[in-house]
Enzyme design. Structure first.
Site, PDB file in Angstrom:
ATOM      1  N   LYS A  23       0.855  -1.190   0.000  1.00 41.98           N
ATOM      2  CA  LYS A  23       0.000   0.000   0.000  1.00 41.98           C
ATOM      3  C   LYS A  23       0.881   1.227   0.000  1.00 41.98           C
ATOM      4  O   LYS A  23       2.040   1.176   0.450  1.00 41.98           O
ATOM      5  CB  LYS A  23      -0.886   0.022   1.246  1.00 41.98           C
TER       6      LYS A  23
HETATM    7  N1  GLU Z   1      -7.207  -0.002  -3.313  1.00 38.29           N
HETATM    8  C1  GLU Z   1      -7.952  -1.185  -3.607  1.00 38.29           C
HETATM    9  C2  GLU Z   1      -7.960  -2.121  -2.406  1.00 38.29           C
HETATM   10  O1  GLU Z   1      -7.802  -1.694  -1.297  1.00 38.29           O
HETATM   11  C3  GLU Z   1      -7.487  -1.858  -4.887  1.00 38.29           C
HETATM   12  C4  GLU Z   1      -6.057  -2.300  -4.874  1.00 38.29           C
HETATM   13  C5  GLU Z   1      -5.576  -2.818  -6.234  1.00 38.29           C
HETATM   14  O2  GLU Z   1      -6.367  -2.910  -7.151  1.00 38.29           O
HETATM   15  O3  GLU Z   1      -4.389  -3.119  -6.314  1.00 38.29           O
HETATM   16  O4  GLU Z   1      -8.209  -3.289  -2.527  1.00 38.29           O
END
Ligand code: GLU
Length: 423
Positions: free
Chosen positions: A113
Site C-alpha cells: 500500500k
Molecule cells: N485499493 C484497492 C484495495 O484496497 C485496490 C487495490 C488494487 O487494485 O491493487 O483493494
C-alpha cells in the site's frame, strides 16, 4: 430524526488492529512460531519526503509511504491513497490486509500500500499532477510490473494512475502499462475496473443473503461513503433488488426510510459534488448513519468507523465491509456477541484488486477482454472465495472474518514453507 453524534471513540491504531487479527488467526491455525514472526511484520517500509512546486511558485514539502507487507506469492499489489490523515501505521495495516485479500481470492500477488499526507482538494489540478509524478518517481525504486503494482485507493483516480504510468514509462524510455492498474482504457486499462469493487460488494451481499435465507428485496441498506466504492455499490445493490435507504459522503448523510432514488442521488452528486442537500431526504451525520434501523450496513469510506464506542448501538444485523478496516477488533467482538454477521473487508472489497489482476494480465499479454467476460470471471472468483470462507468459518465455529483469515493466512504460510527461509 435527530442527527445524534456518536461520542468520539478512542483513537485506534489500524496497524495494531491488523496485527491482532493476524494473531487470532495464527492462534487458531496453531501456526509455527517462525512463520508467525515472519508474517506479522511488513517486509519493507519506505518513507519519502519530497518537494512540489505550487502554482504560486512556492515550494512545499510532502511526506509519503510505500509499504510492502509480503511478496511470497507474487509481486506486491495495492493502492495509493491521498489523504491528510495518512500515517505509516495506517499504510502498514492496509499493506497487510492486501496480502490476505489477494491470498483469499487466490490471485498471485503479495500485499502493498502507499499513501501521501495531503488533502488533494487543497491543490490545483496541475499541483496534483506534479505531486503525483514526483511521488511516483520517488517510489520508482520499488514499483514495477514484476515487483510492485500500485492502483487507485481513497482520493486517487484513473487520471492519477495515468500520470504514474507515464512517469515510470518516461523514466524507462518505453511504455510500461502493467506497472499500475486502474488506468484509463486508452492506455491499457480494463473494462469493468471502475465498477469492480462495488460489483464485488454486491455479489458478496447477494451470497450472504442466500446463506442467511434473506430476501434482498426485503433488506434495507445504509451505505457510508459515496466514492468509487460506495457510489457504485449503492447503484448495483439497488439494481440487485436491495432497498438503499441512506448514503453519505464526507459532508454528511441522507436518509429516506422508504428507499432513496439512487439514480437521482447519483445525478445530484455529479452536479453538486456531494449527496448532502438531496431534496426530500433527512440530513444526518455520518455517525448517525451507522446507527440507523436498517438490515444491512455497508461502510465504504475509511477505517475505524465501527469501534467499541458505537458497536453496541449498531442496529443492522449484517455488515458488509466495502472499506478496508472499518471495524476495530474490539468492535468485532462486541458485534459477534450480539449476533451481527460481519462480512470482512478482505473478501467484501476484493473485487477491485481481482479486476486489477485481470488488467495486469491483459497488459502483460497485450490482449484485451470484453466487459462481460471480466464481470463473469470476477463473480466466479468472489463466489469461490465466499464459499471457502464460509467453509472454514463453519468448520471452526468462528466468525466469517476468522474464516477468511484462516483461508488466506494458510495460503501465505504454505507458500512461505515451500519456499523456505533464504539463504
Ligand atoms: N485499493 C484497492 C484495495 O484496497 C485496490 C487495490 C488494487 O487494485 O491493487 O483493494
Amino acid at each position: 430524526m435527530s442527527a445524534a453524534v456518536a461520542p468520539q471513540p478512542a483513537i485506534d491504531n489500524p496497524w495494531l488492529n491488523a496485527q491482532r487479527q493476524f494473531d487470532e488467526a495464527a492462534e487458531l491455525l496453531e501456526l509455527d512460531p517462525a512463520l508467525r514472526c515472519v508474517l506479522r511484520e511488513v517486509r519493507r517500509e519506505f518513507t519519502v519526503r519530497f518537494p512540489v512546486k505550487l502554482d504560486s511558485g512556492h515550494v512545499q514539502m510532502f511526506e509519503g509511504y510505500r509499504v510492502q507487507h509480503n511478496l511470497t506469492r507474487g509481486p506486491a499489489k495495492g493502492g495509493i491513497r491521498f489523504h491528510p490523515q495518512v500515517s505509516l501505521d495506517e499504510v502498514k495495516a492496509l499493506a497487510m490486509w492486501m496480502t490476505w485479500k489477494c491470498a483469499l481470492v487466490d490471485i498471485p500477488y503479495g500485499g502493498a500500500k502507499g499513501g501521501v499526507i495531503v488533502d488533494p482538494a487543497q491543490l490545483t489540478h496541475r499541483e496534483l499532477e506534479r505531486l503525483t509524478r514526483r511521488f511516483a518517481s520517488e517510489i520508482s525504486v520499488l514499483v514495477g510490473p514484476d515487483s510492485d503494482i500500485p492502483a487507485p485507493d481513497v482520493n486517487t483516480t484513473a487520471e492519477i494512475m495515468a500520470w504514474i504510468m507515464d512517469t515510470i514509462s518516461m523514466e524507462a524510455g518505453y511504455s510500461i502499462p502493467a506497472v499500475v492498474t486502474g488506468k484509463p482504457l486508452e492506455i491499457g486499462g480494463s473494462e469493468g475496473r471502475p465498477s469492480a469493487t462495488g460489483r464485488g460488494v454486491t455479489v458478496v451481499a447477494l451470497e450472504t443473503c442466500r446463506r442467511l435465507g434473506r430476501d434482498p428485496a426485503a433488506t434495507t441498506v445504509a451505505v457510508q461513503g459515496f466514492g468509487n466504492v460506495g457510489g457504485v455499490a449503492a447503484r448495483l445493490l439497488t439494481e440487485a433488488g436491495f432497498r438503499v435507504c441512506a448514503v453519505s459522503d464526507a459532508s454528511g448523510a441522507i436518509y429516506d426510510p422508504g428507499g432513496l432514488d439512487i439514480a437521482a442521488v447519483l445525478e445530484h452528486h455529479t452536479r453538486n459534488r456531494t449527496v448532502a442537500g438531496f431534496p426530500g431526504a433527512e440530513q444526518l451525520t455520518n455517525a448517525a448513519l451507522l446507527e440507523l434501523p436498517v438490515d444491512m450496513l455497508v461502510p465504504a469510506a475509511l477505517e475505524n468507523q465501527i469501534t467499541a464506542g458505537n458497536a453496541a448501538r449498531i442496529k443492522a444485523s449484517l455488515i458488509v465491509e466495502a472499506a478496508n478496516g472499518p471495524t476495530t477488533t474490539d468492535a468485532d467482538h462486541i458485534l459477534e456477541k450480539r449476533g451481527v454477521v460481519v462480512v470482512p473487508d478482505i473478501l467484501a472489497n476484493a473485487g477491485g484488486v481481482t479486476v486489477s489482476y485481470f488488467e495486469w494480465v491483459q497488459d502483460l499479454q497485450s490482449f484485451f477482454w470484453e466487459e462481460a467476460e471480466i464481470n463473469q470471471r470476477l463473480e466466479r472468483i468472489m463466489r469461490r472465495a465466499f464459499a471457502q470462507m464460509c467453509g472454514r468459518s463453519d468448520e471452526h465455529h468462528v466468525s466469517l472474518r476468522m474464516g477468511a483469515y484462516l483461508v488466506a493466512v494458510q495460503r501465505v504460510a504454505a507458500a512461505t514453507t515451500v519456499r523456505g527461509i533464504y539463504p
